[in-house]
Scaffold this active site. Sequence first.
Site, PDB file in Angstrom:
ATOM      1  N   GLU A 250       0.886  -1.175   0.000  1.00  0.00           N
ATOM      2  CA  GLU A 250       0.000   0.000   0.000  1.00  0.00           C
ATOM      3  C   GLU A 250       0.914   1.212   0.000  1.00  0.00           C
ATOM      4  OE1 GLU A 250      -3.183  -0.265  -0.180  1.00  0.00           O
ATOM      5  OE2 GLU A 250      -3.870  -2.051   0.870  1.00  0.00           O
ATOM      6  N   CYS A 284      -2.097   9.125   2.534  1.00  0.00           N
ATOM      7  CA  CYS A 284      -1.714   8.534   1.246  1.00  0.00           C
ATOM      8  C   CYS A 284      -2.690   8.931   0.170  1.00  0.00           C
ATOM      9  CB  CYS A 284      -1.624   7.020   1.373  1.00  0.00           C
ATOM     10  SG  CYS A 284      -3.079   6.275   2.121  1.00  0.00           S
TER      11      CYS A 284
END
Length: 479
Positions: A250, A284
Amino acid sequence: MSPSKVSTIKFDEFYNIIDGEQRGSKNQHHGIDPTTGEESWGVPIGNQQDVDDAVVSAQKAFEKYRYTTLEKRKELLQRYVDAFNSHSEEMVELLCKETGKPKQFAQMEVGGVAAFIGHHLTLDIPEDKLEDDEKVITTRYFPLGVVGAICPWNFPLILSLGKMAPALLTGNTIIIKPSPFTPYTTLKAIEIAQEIYEPGVVQVIGGDDKLGPLLTAHPGIAKISFTGSIATGKKIMAACANTLKRVTLELGGNDASIILPDVDVKKIAPEVVMGAFQNSGQVCVATKRIYIHKDIYDEFLQEMVNFTKTIKTGDSNSGSLLGPVQNKMQYERVKGFFEDTKAKGYKIAVGADTVPSGNGFFITPTIIDNPPNDSRIIQEEPFGPIVPTQPWDDEEEVIRRANNTNTGLGACVWGKNEKHAEAIAKRLEAGSVFVNSFEKPTPQAVFGGHKESGIGGEWGKDGLKAYCNAHVIHLYKQK
Ligand code: NAD
């Protein structure tokens, strides 16, 4: 064997947790309080012996835990949520101290643990059956073994326990490695777990830069779930290739937000700003490039500026909306984007042309008005409170511009006509596209990146498979 007992949880002493026991180390390091720049408590630096011991313990625990029923695993996770929640006030304080987050956002992250784990409690492990005249094919999903979770510093609790929940639900055991910048809440969260779980089911080892590679190299670890930067993700994938570990990566993103001309400008502009500056831009899937239709560009930007001027930056207890950047390394990195902006003479719509100096890592939220496509602020992920806006005219062209990046984590489309907005959303090359909302990851859906933003995904029903091997029985009928 009964669950291990560590002594009463103390929030000013920190240990690694290996085989159900607190373990210290001669070698210690310190997190830095990002509000003051001062050292926080000492934490042990885990070494090869710690990793080896944790893997042995996790493998042993796996032999029993893998055969627990799904109901039992859910019961244990629910008990964990209750135990965690009984420490929620101390957790909020600790999270504020280690990240500098405003208190209301620390409360949201701590509260989010129950929601994240809670959603997993509603899930069943997938199973497929297919039958024809001669056979029955049953596909089941079995646990992998020992999972290593390598975590970043922006949401230390959600991003570590967000790996623990699916790993344990599917019958794996797990060793969690927090970021050296934010070890504190994760160490405590896993210490609390020892009240519930038998030794070795869930362990935590904190340390320095050498520790992650010890986990990726270890042959006893079946899978690495990593959340962090693209550069580190590539190293992890290369290291895991040696033992053919499963990996979920990720990674970072450079999310585009496309604003259509029919939006309610006054309502939407502040939300787009929040998408960019939430958690001081250290998300993110924060909005990192904003494309506004040219017919409303000036008006929309002005509303963004007006709202940004109202944003208060300060320490956790100041009632502010934004805290500091979490660490010095990131502060210096974000500073580079300000320096580049100043050196190239880009127009600042609101904010500052430099970062304030001081002991804390505070940065004034800043919007750059229409920098060129090849500017650093368009091309790279700053991971801080600085964001560019650009006008657009042609829909095909703005979709191309949004997709013109090596990343593909998230994106947003804002428009009154939902069908039209969704049609554009479908063409954006990103794992999670939000229509009429800024990026809000949720455990209800699989979360993962396209292109260099990652490999695989986790959370949601589909995310469970990331922690499993498919196992198929082809049963041929006896005539
Ligand atoms: P980072 O890559 O510097 O560090 C992440 C973790 O990896 C830390 O625990 C670190 O100690 C460890 N690590 C470093 N080198 C290693 C190596 N060679 N082998 C094994 N482990 C190693 O990332 P960061 O600065 O902590 O996090 C910020 C980045 O993470 C941003 O790019 C952000 O976009 C990304 N991020 C992604 C997601 C997502 O879900 N996609 C979520 C949050 C953050």
